[in-house]
Design a protein around this motif. Structure first.
Motif, PDB file in Angstrom:
ATOM      1  N   THR A   1       0.841  -1.192   0.000  1.00 42.82           N
ATOM      2  CA  THR A   1       0.000   0.000   0.000  1.00 42.82           C
ATOM      3  C   THR A   1       0.874   1.240   0.000  1.00 42.82           C
ATOM      4  OG1 THR A   1      -1.681   1.274   1.216  1.00 42.82           O
ATOM      5  CG2 THR A   1      -0.206  -0.089   2.536  1.00 42.82           C
ATOM      6  N   ASN A   2       0.388   2.289  -0.645  1.00 43.98           N
ATOM      7  CA  ASN A   2       1.119   3.552  -0.624  1.00 43.98           C
ATOM      8  C   ASN A   2       0.667   4.420   0.549  1.00 43.98           C
ATOM      9  OD1 ASN A   2      -1.389   4.307  -1.538  1.00 43.98           O
ATOM     10  ND2 ASN A   2      -0.650   5.570  -3.209  1.00 43.98           N
ATOM     11  N   ASN A   3      -0.126   3.872   1.420  1.00 41.59           N
ATOM     12  CA  ASN A   3      -0.612   4.582   2.594  1.00 41.59           C
ATOM     13  C   ASN A   3       0.452   4.549   3.685  1.00 41.59           C
ATOM     14  OD1 ASN A   3      -1.903   5.228   5.067  1.00 41.59           O
ATOM     15  ND2 ASN A   3      -3.877   4.710   4.183  1.00 41.59           N
ATOM     16  N   SER A   4       0.891   5.712   4.129  1.00 37.35           N
ATOM     17  CA  SER A   4       1.900   5.773   5.195  1.00 37.35           C
ATOM     18  C   SER A   4       1.304   6.201   6.527  1.00 37.35           C
ATOM     19  CB  SER A   4       3.017   6.749   4.797  1.00 37.35           C
ATOM     20  OG  SER A   4       2.500   8.065   4.708  1.00 37.35           O
ATOM     21  N   ILE A   5      -0.001   6.366   6.563  1.00 35.35           N
ATOM     22  CA  ILE A   5      -0.637   6.863   7.786  1.00 35.35           C
ATOM     23  C   ILE A   5      -0.716   5.786   8.867  1.00 35.35           C
ATOM     24  CG2 ILE A   5      -2.793   7.756   8.755  1.00 35.35           C
ATOM     25  CD1 ILE A   5      -3.229   9.250   6.169  1.00 35.35           C
ATOM     26  N   TYR A   6      -0.986   4.523   8.478  1.00 36.18           N
ATOM     27  CA  TYR A   6      -1.189   3.454   9.452  1.00 36.18           C
ATOM     28  C   TYR A   6      -0.003   2.502   9.514  1.00 36.18           C
ATOM     29  CZ  TYR A   6      -5.945   5.124   8.925  1.00 36.18           C
ATOM     30  OH  TYR A   6      -7.048   5.924   8.865  1.00 36.18           O
ATOM     31  N   THR A   7       0.274   2.001  10.708  1.00 40.96           N
ATOM     32  CA  THR A   7       1.266   0.933  10.847  1.00 40.96           C
ATOM     33  C   THR A   7       0.624  -0.350  10.319  1.00 40.96           C
ATOM     34  OG1 THR A   7       0.520   0.257  13.042  1.00 40.96           O
ATOM     35  CG2 THR A   7       2.206   1.997  12.945  1.00 40.96           C
ATOM     36  N   PRO A   8       1.419  -1.371   9.984  1.00 46.91           N
ATOM     37  CA  PRO A   8       0.817  -2.624   9.534  1.00 46.91           C
ATOM     38  C   PRO A   8      -0.180  -3.209  10.548  1.00 46.91           C
ATOM     39  CG  PRO A   8       3.113  -2.593   8.941  1.00 46.91           C
ATOM     40  CD  PRO A   8       2.878  -1.387   9.810  1.00 46.91           C
ATOM     41  N   ARG A   9       0.129  -3.109  11.833  1.00 46.98           N
ATOM     42  CA  ARG A   9      -0.793  -3.627  12.849  1.00 46.98           C
ATOM     43  C   ARG A   9      -2.108  -2.859  12.851  1.00 46.98           C
ATOM     44  NH1 ARG A   9       1.678  -3.578  18.476  1.00 46.98           N
ATOM     45  NH2 ARG A   9       0.749  -1.543  18.576  1.00 46.98           N
ATOM     46  N   ASP A  10      -2.026  -1.523  12.759  1.00 47.78           N
ATOM     47  CA  ASP A  10      -3.248  -0.713  12.720  1.00 47.78           C
ATOM     48  C   ASP A  10      -4.047  -0.990  11.448  1.00 47.78           C
ATOM     49  OD1 ASP A  10      -2.466   0.469  15.110  1.00 47.78           O
ATOM     50  OD2 ASP A  10      -1.618   2.235  14.136  1.00 47.78           O
ATOM     51  N   LEU A  11      -3.345  -1.134  10.334  1.00 44.42           N
ATOM     52  CA  LEU A  11      -4.008  -1.391   9.067  1.00 44.42           C
ATOM     53  C   LEU A  11      -4.674  -2.772   9.068  1.00 44.42           C
ATOM     54  CD1 LEU A  11      -4.656  -0.290   6.287  1.00 44.42           C
ATOM     55  CD2 LEU A  11      -2.436  -1.120   5.502  1.00 44.42           C
ATOM     56  N   ALA A  12      -4.012  -3.771   9.656  1.00 44.31           N
ATOM     57  CA  ALA A  12      -4.611  -5.107   9.759  1.00 44.31           C
ATOM     58  C   ALA A  12      -5.921  -5.045  10.538  1.00 44.31           C
ATOM     59  CB  ALA A  12      -3.634  -6.074  10.428  1.00 44.31           C
ATOM     60  N   HIS A  13      -5.936  -4.260  11.602  1.00 48.98           N
ATOM     61  CA  HIS A  13      -7.158  -4.099  12.395  1.00 48.98           C
ATOM     62  C   HIS A  13      -8.256  -3.438  11.566  1.00 48.98           C
ATOM     63  CE1 HIS A  13      -9.881  -3.266  15.677  1.00 48.98           C
ATOM     64  NE2 HIS A  13      -9.892  -2.004  15.281  1.00 48.98           N
ATOM     65  N   ARG A  14      -7.913  -2.392  10.852  1.00 49.70           N
ATOM     66  CA  ARG A  14      -8.905  -1.697  10.017  1.00 49.70           C
ATOM     67  C   ARG A  14      -9.468  -2.630   8.946  1.00 49.70           C
ATOM     68  NH1 ARG A  14      -9.277   3.748  10.132  1.00 49.70           N
ATOM     69  NH2 ARG A  14      -9.664   3.932   7.902  1.00 49.70           N
ATOM     70  N   LEU A  15      -8.608  -3.434   8.335  1.00 53.55           N
ATOM     71  CA  LEU A  15      -9.062  -4.364   7.300  1.00 53.55           C
ATOM     72  C   LEU A  15      -9.947  -5.460   7.895  1.00 53.55           C
ATOM     73  CD1 LEU A  15      -5.790  -4.615   5.208  1.00 53.55           C
ATOM     74  CD2 LEU A  15      -7.913  -3.449   4.546  1.00 53.55           C
ATOM     75  N   LYS A  16      -9.637  -5.867   9.124  1.00 56.87           N
ATOM     76  CA  LYS A  16     -10.434  -6.900   9.786  1.00 56.87           C
ATOM     77  C   LYS A  16     -11.868  -6.417   9.999  1.00 56.87           C
ATOM     78  CE  LYS A  16     -10.339 -10.042  13.700  1.00 56.87           C
ATOM     79  NZ  LYS A  16      -9.600 -10.451  14.892  1.00 56.87           N
ATOM     80  N   THR A  17     -12.036  -5.118  10.270  1.00 61.74           N
ATOM     81  CA  THR A  17     -13.388  -4.589  10.500  1.00 61.74           C
ATOM     82  C   THR A  17     -14.259  -4.656   9.248  1.00 61.74           C
ATOM     83  OG1 THR A  17     -12.827  -2.286  10.007  1.00 61.74           O
ATOM     84  CG2 THR A  17     -12.553  -3.012  12.299  1.00 61.74           C
ATOM     85  N   ILE A  18     -13.646  -4.826   8.074  1.00 58.80           N
ATOM     86  CA  ILE A  18     -14.437  -4.967   6.851  1.00 58.80           C
ATOM     87  C   ILE A  18     -14.386  -6.401   6.316  1.00 58.80           C
ATOM     88  CG2 ILE A  18     -14.285  -2.533   6.213  1.00 58.80           C
ATOM     89  CD1 ILE A  18     -12.195  -3.372   4.072  1.00 58.80           C
ATOM     90  N   GLY A  19     -13.899  -7.331   7.165  1.00 62.18           N
ATOM     91  CA  GLY A  19     -13.942  -8.737   6.822  1.00 62.18           C
ATOM     92  C   GLY A  19     -12.695  -9.313   6.177  1.00 62.18           C
ATOM     93  N   LEU A  20     -11.611  -8.564   6.093  1.00 52.94           N
ATOM     94  CA  LEU A  20     -10.374  -9.070   5.507  1.00 52.94           C
ATOM     95  C   LEU A  20      -9.390  -9.428   6.617  1.00 52.94           C
ATOM     96  CD1 LEU A  20      -9.907  -6.476   2.635  1.00 52.94           C
ATOM     97  CD2 LEU A  20     -10.636  -8.849   2.403  1.00 52.94           C
ATOM     98  N   GLU A  21      -9.071 -10.705   6.724  1.00 54.04           N
ATOM     99  CA  GLU A  21      -8.126 -11.179   7.745  1.00 54.04           C
ATOM    100  C   GLU A  21      -6.729 -11.224   7.136  1.00 54.04           C
ATOM    101  OE1 GLU A  21      -8.536 -12.344  10.969  1.00 54.04           O
ATOM    102  OE2 GLU A  21     -10.702 -12.065  11.110  1.00 54.04           O
TER     103      GLU A  21
END
Length: 93
Positions: free
Chosen positions: A10-30
């Motif tokens: 991802t070209n997103n630098s705002i979230y750490t991988p751990r934070d991004l994993a959590h955000r993706l989990k909330t939309i059903g992506l593990e």
């Protein structure tokens, strides 16, 4: 069953991988954090490849500073070796 290795870029630098994993989990992506590679991680690895221990001034450093710190860099505004520009948002006046 064949298991394939993968990496999500991802070209997103705002979230750490751990934070991004959590955000993706909330939309059903593990997706585990170790399978996420952000632009902040890419920048940090590039800096480390150029100068293994150095200093950097990081503009808009919300999360990019964590990746840079993890490579052994010091973040400073006093005579840095590199300047890193993070993600910014346009504000209409």
């Amino acid at each position: 069953m064949l298991k394939r290795k993968y990496l999500v870029l991802t070209n997103n630098s705002i979230y750490t991988p751990r934070d991004l994993a959590h955000r993706l989990k909330t939309i059903g992506l593990e997706i585990p954090p170790e399978r996420l590679f952000t632009s902040a991680l890419a920048a940090a690895r590039f800096l480390q490849s150029q100068r293994p221990t150095g200093t950097a001034f990081v503009h808009r450093r919300e999360r990019a500073d964590q990746a840079i710190h993890d490579t052994g860099y010091v973040i400073t505004d006093i005579n840095p070796d590199y300047v890193v520009l993070g993600e910014t948002k346009l504000v209409q006046l």
